[in-house]
Design a protein around this motif. Structure first.
Motif, PDB file in Angstrom:
ATOM      1  N   THR A 319       0.827  -1.207   0.000  1.00 57.09           N
ATOM      2  CA  THR A 319       0.000   0.000   0.000  1.00 57.09           C
ATOM      3  C   THR A 319       0.861   1.256   0.000  1.00 57.09           C
ATOM      4  O   THR A 319       0.670   2.165  -0.821  1.00 57.09           O
ATOM      5  CB  THR A 319      -0.919  -0.002   1.231  1.00 57.09           C
ATOM      6  N   LEU A 320       1.805   1.309   0.908  1.00 62.14           N
ATOM      7  CA  LEU A 320       2.668   2.487   0.996  1.00 62.14           C
ATOM      8  C   LEU A 320       3.527   2.648  -0.256  1.00 62.14           C
ATOM      9  O   LEU A 320       3.719   3.767  -0.764  1.00 62.14           O
ATOM     10  CB  LEU A 320       3.547   2.380   2.239  1.00 62.14           C
ATOM     11  N   GLY A 321       4.046   1.544  -0.774  1.00 71.01           N
ATOM     12  CA  GLY A 321       4.877   1.618  -1.965  1.00 71.01           C
ATOM     13  C   GLY A 321       4.118   2.125  -3.175  1.00 71.01           C
ATOM     14  O   GLY A 321       4.623   2.962  -3.938  1.00 71.01           O
ATOM     15  N   LEU A 322       2.881   1.650  -3.366  1.00 66.71           N
ATOM     16  CA  LEU A 322       2.096   2.077  -4.522  1.00 66.71           C
ATOM     17  C   LEU A 322       1.692   3.542  -4.420  1.00 66.71           C
ATOM     18  O   LEU A 322       1.625   4.252  -5.426  1.00 66.71           O
ATOM     19  CB  LEU A 322       0.847   1.201  -4.655  1.00 66.71           C
ATOM     20  N   ILE A 323       1.427   4.011  -3.199  1.00 66.01           N
ATOM     21  CA  ILE A 323       1.067   5.424  -3.031  1.00 66.01           C
ATOM     22  C   ILE A 323       2.265   6.318  -3.340  1.00 66.01           C
ATOM     23  O   ILE A 323       2.158   7.307  -4.078  1.00 66.01           O
ATOM     24  CB  ILE A 323       0.542   5.672  -1.604  1.00 66.01           C
ATOM     25  N   VAL A 324       3.428   5.983  -2.797  1.00 70.10           N
ATOM     26  CA  VAL A 324       4.613   6.820  -2.961  1.00 70.10           C
ATOM     27  C   VAL A 324       5.113   6.811  -4.408  1.00 70.10           C
ATOM     28  O   VAL A 324       5.523   7.846  -4.949  1.00 70.10           O
ATOM     29  CB  VAL A 324       5.724   6.350  -2.000  1.00 70.10           C
ATOM     30  N   LEU A 325       5.058   5.646  -5.057  1.00 66.93           N
ATOM     31  CA  LEU A 325       5.654   5.495  -6.392  1.00 66.93           C
ATOM     32  C   LEU A 325       4.598   5.360  -7.492  1.00 66.93           C
ATOM     33  O   LEU A 325       4.879   4.803  -8.553  1.00 66.93           O
ATOM     34  CB  LEU A 325       6.570   4.269  -6.413  1.00 66.93           C
ATOM     35  N   SER A 326       3.409   5.872  -7.258  1.00 68.01           N
ATOM     36  CA  SER A 326       2.303   5.647  -8.194  1.00 68.01           C
ATOM     37  C   SER A 326       2.614   6.138  -9.606  1.00 68.01           C
ATOM     38  O   SER A 326       2.478   5.390 -10.587  1.00 68.01           O
ATOM     39  CB  SER A 326       1.022   6.320  -7.677  1.00 68.01           C
ATOM     40  N   GLU A 327       3.053   7.388  -9.744  1.00 67.49           N
ATOM     41  CA  GLU A 327       3.258   7.924 -11.097  1.00 67.49           C
ATOM     42  C   GLU A 327       4.430   7.277 -11.818  1.00 67.49           C
ATOM     43  O   GLU A 327       4.302   6.909 -13.000  1.00 67.49           O
ATOM     44  CB  GLU A 327       3.435   9.442 -11.039  1.00 67.49           C
ATOM     45  N   PRO A 328       5.609   7.084 -11.184  1.00 67.55           N
ATOM     46  CA  PRO A 328       6.690   6.397 -11.903  1.00 67.55           C
ATOM     47  C   PRO A 328       6.324   4.978 -12.334  1.00 67.55           C
ATOM     48  O   PRO A 328       6.711   4.533 -13.419  1.00 67.55           O
ATOM     49  CB  PRO A 328       7.834   6.380 -10.874  1.00 67.55           C
ATOM     50  N   ILE A 329       5.570   4.265 -11.502  1.00 68.95           N
ATOM     51  CA  ILE A 329       5.192   2.894 -11.849  1.00 68.95           C
ATOM     52  C   ILE A 329       4.254   2.884 -13.049  1.00 68.95           C
ATOM     53  O   ILE A 329       4.421   2.103 -13.997  1.00 68.95           O
ATOM     54  CB  ILE A 329       4.548   2.188 -10.639  1.00 68.95           C
ATOM     55  N   VAL A 330       3.240   3.748 -13.027  1.00 71.34           N
ATOM     56  CA  VAL A 330       2.295   3.806 -14.148  1.00 71.34           C
ATOM     57  C   VAL A 330       3.021   4.202 -15.427  1.00 71.34           C
ATOM     58  O   VAL A 330       2.776   3.624 -16.494  1.00 71.34           O
ATOM     59  CB  VAL A 330       1.156   4.791 -13.832  1.00 71.34           C
ATOM     60  N   ARG A 331       3.919   5.172 -15.327  1.00 69.54           N
ATOM     61  CA  ARG A 331       4.648   5.618 -16.518  1.00 69.54           C
ATOM     62  C   ARG A 331       5.495   4.489 -17.102  1.00 69.54           C
ATOM     63  O   ARG A 331       5.526   4.275 -18.314  1.00 69.54           O
ATOM     64  CB  ARG A 331       5.540   6.806 -16.168  1.00 69.54           C
ATOM     65  N   LEU A 332       6.179   3.760 -16.225  1.00 73.53           N
ATOM     66  CA  LEU A 332       7.045   2.689 -16.700  1.00 73.53           C
ATOM     67  C   LEU A 332       6.246   1.571 -17.362  1.00 73.53           C
ATOM     68  O   LEU A 332       6.651   1.047 -18.407  1.00 73.53           O
ATOM     69  CB  LEU A 332       7.848   2.129 -15.518  1.00 73.53           C
ATOM     70  N   LEU A 333       5.103   1.217 -16.795  1.00 78.62           N
ATOM     71  CA  LEU A 333       4.360   0.063 -17.286  1.00 78.62           C
ATOM     72  C   LEU A 333       3.506   0.369 -18.508  1.00 78.62           C
ATOM     73  O   LEU A 333       3.369  -0.471 -19.407  1.00 78.62           O
ATOM     74  CB  LEU A 333       3.477  -0.502 -16.168  1.00 78.62           C
ATOM     75  N   PHE A 334       2.905   1.560 -18.553  1.00 73.46           N
ATOM     76  CA  PHE A 334       1.853   1.778 -19.540  1.00 73.46           C
ATOM     77  C   PHE A 334       2.097   2.905 -20.544  1.00 73.46           C
ATOM     78  O   PHE A 334       1.468   2.906 -21.613  1.00 73.46           O
ATOM     79  CB  PHE A 334       0.524   2.059 -18.823  1.00 73.46           C
ATOM     80  N   GLU A 335       2.953   3.884 -20.246  1.00 68.97           N
ATOM     81  CA  GLU A 335       3.053   5.058 -21.113  1.00 68.97           C
ATOM     82  C   GLU A 335       3.888   4.762 -22.352  1.00 68.97           C
ATOM     83  O   GLU A 335       5.106   4.965 -22.374  1.00 68.97           O
ATOM     84  CB  GLU A 335       3.655   6.244 -20.347  1.00 68.97           C
ATOM     85  N   ARG A 336       3.222   4.309 -23.358  1.00 61.70           N
ATOM     86  CA  ARG A 336       3.843   4.062 -24.665  1.00 61.70           C
ATOM     87  C   ARG A 336       2.719   3.876 -25.684  1.00 61.70           C
ATOM     88  O   ARG A 336       1.585   3.590 -25.310  1.00 61.70           O
ATOM     89  CB  ARG A 336       4.752   2.833 -24.630  1.00 61.70           C
ATOM     90  N   GLY A 337       3.046   4.038 -26.934  1.00 57.30           N
ATOM     91  CA  GLY A 337       2.037   3.868 -27.970  1.00 57.30           C
ATOM     92  C   GLY A 337       0.894   4.857 -27.803  1.00 57.30           C
ATOM     93  O   GLY A 337       1.097   6.071 -27.706  1.00 57.30           O
ATOM     94  N   ALA A 338      -0.321   4.333 -27.746  1.00 53.16           N
ATOM     95  CA  ALA A 338      -1.514   5.179 -27.659  1.00 53.16           C
ATOM     96  C   ALA A 338      -1.792   5.693 -26.257  1.00 53.16           C
ATOM     97  O   ALA A 338      -2.708   6.487 -26.060  1.00 53.16           O
ATOM     98  CB  ALA A 338      -2.735   4.394 -28.166  1.00 53.16           C
TER      99      ALA A 338
END
Length: 514
Positions: A319-338
């Motif tokens: 829980t704490l990890g996802l809150i603190v690192l939410s934007e970098p994690i989303v960017r790494l996993l999903f931000e590409r293509g469309a």
């Protein structure tokens, strides 16, 4: 029990990691627009049924019933009972699949009323119909997995779901190279869902060994009707997190891209939830059922205590990890293509709110087996339904004011209402048995998680390369390094606080099954 838990958790972790690869490919292929909303609304319907059946729902009802028949009437009677359940569930789901195909436009209108009057409605209907064959395969898959779990044969059931994601990833990899039209790509992936279900069934059928469900036949006798009456509430209750997401999607369907943002955010929450939740359903329920039937209070306390420790020990740092690192994690996993930078920010904000529901979901997963082991499926069901009603009401209000963020917050509040109701009802009905070790360890686990969270917060702000401007490879390396350091720090804190020693941890993994 620890070794069984780790076996199931390892399989679930592998499946969830493959799920991230799958969703990353899906985000690149479809983005977060109307086509993606239509596909994900349809996929969510199949996903709820898949998890309602295969990820602990029916397992929670079938394991106690099968064990009772085997203990009272013997192995032959248990196999016959399993054969009737297998035949009846399979036939019922085939009929349900055909009926759903006919009324699918109405189903989509109910699940995504915001699609009405838009092309998205027809796209979602077409995708859902292509996915429906999976439901017919999910029936026998569910029963076979539950029977293997009842016999403490966890490895095959833990790793067979990998085939579902492997099949989808393989198809999407080809599509990313071929670059077809987005609508056509969505339909091809939707059709692959049914093929993935067939692969999973094939593995369980070919490797099942002795006949643990024979003779195979359809039956609606008293025993089967009694089983269904107990199974249906338990299956619904076990799918509470997915039901909450469906409730959120109903409201979010009126806002463009909101369904996609919530879906991708929830996928990150499901990694720790899946590891804990599936293991709770497949390992803790059989252990508690045996202890309750033997009226062994020490065994009951041990199973509930270890299950709660493991659940909290994984949920709090996640829980704490996802809150603190939410934007970098989303960017790494999903931000590409469309999937654009704006989609990343919106998904990260939704993730922060959804993550607040994670401890509540884990508490529900840890507490529900105490009811299921006593064949009480109504109490968790009532808690789940009340939580969904609350989430819908709050999502309507908060979504109007705050968009997808408000809907995510409403989902979190609905989850906590479920957890608090189960705690109160459990204390009233039978009381929860927690041993002295758990009372000593749980506060220390919480302190260790807080220490880890503080270090992650400092690291995230000390490393500007985690920001959007950094190169993707640099972000990935730094993010993985920060996460690895957080895990190591958490383990060190657990050791320093005396929660568990290294030798004790190794012995827990090495000890035999049961």
């Amino acid at each position: 029990m620890i070794r069984s838990f780790l076996t199931v958790s390892s399989g679930t972790l592998a499946s969830r990691l493959l799920g991230f690869v799958r969703d990353s490919a899906l985000a690149a292929l479809l983005g977060a627009g109307a086509v993606a909303d239509a596909f994900l609304a349809a996929f969510q319907l199949v996903n709820v049924v898949r998890r309602l059946l295969t990820e602990g729902g029916l397992n929670a009802a079938l394991v106690p019933a099968w064990l009772r028949v085997r203990e009272t009437d013997g192995a032959v009677a248990a196999a016959a009972f399993a054969g009737r359940v297998l035949g009846t569930v399979t036939a019922a789901l085939i009929v349900a699949t055909a009926l759903l195909a006919l009324v699918m436009p109405l189903v989509i209108k109910v699940l995504a009323p915001g699609f009405a009057g838009r092309e998205t409605l027809q796209l979602a209907t077409d995708n859902a119909r292509l996915m429906l064959p999976y439901l017919a395969f999910a029936g026998p898959v569910t029963v076979m997995m539950a029977l293997l779990n009842a016999q403490r044969r966890f490895a095959l059931t833990a790793f067979s779901p990998l085939l579902f994601n492997i099949a989808l990833i393989a198809v999407m990899a080809v599509l990313l190279v071929a670059r077809p039209d987005a609508v056509q790509a969505a339909q091809i992936v939707a059709a692959t869902v049914g093929i993935a279900g067939l692969l999973q069934l094939s593995v369980l059928t070919l490797r099942r060994g002795e006949n643990i469900a024979a003779p195979l036949r359809i039956s609606f006798d008293t025993e089967i009707r009694s089983f269904v009456r107990k199974a249906a509430p338990g299956m619904m209750a076990s799918s509470a997190p997915q039901l909450l997401m469906v409730a959120g999607a109903i409201i979010a369907s009126a806002s463009p891209s909101a369904v996609s943002w919530l879906y991708f955010a929830n996928r990150l929450v499901e990694l720790p939830l899946g590891i804990v939740g599936v293991a709770m359903g497949t390992v803790l329920i059989p252990e508690l059922t045996r202890a309750v039937r033997g009226d062994d209070h020490a065994a009951i306390a041990h199973a509930e205590s270890r299950g709660l420790e493991l659940a909290v020990g994984l949920a709090l740092p996640a829980t704490l990890g996802l809150i603190v690192l939410s934007e970098p994690i989303v960017r790494l996993l999903f931000e590409r293509g469309a999937f654009t930078a704006d989609d990343t920010q919106a998904t990260a904000r939704a993730l922060m709110w959804l993550t607040l529901a994670l401890p509540a979901h884990v508490l529900v997963k840890a507490l529900s087996p105490a009811f299921f082991a006593r064949e009480d499926t109504m109490t968790p069901l009532i808690a789940a339904l009340l939580g969904v009603v609350l989430a819908v009401a709050l999502a309507y209000l908060l979504g109007h004011w705050y968009g997808a963020d408000g809907i995510a917050a409403a989902i979190a509040l609905g989850a906590w209402s479920m957890a608090f109701r189960l705690i109160r009802r459990g204390a009233e009905i039978f009381g929860f048995s927690i041993d002295a070790d758990a009372k000593r360890r749980l506060p220390r686990i919480a302190l260790a998680a807080l220490g880890m969270g503080a270090l992650l917060w400092l690291a995230a702000r000390a490393l500007p390369a985690l920001a959007e401007s950094a190169h993707g490879l640099v972000q990935a390396v730094l993010l993985l390094a920060v996460i690895s350091a957080g895990i190591a720090a958490y383990g060190l804190f657990l050791r320093l606080f005396g929660v568990i020693g290294w030798r004790e941890a190794v012995n827990a993994v090495r000890q035999g099954k049961g």
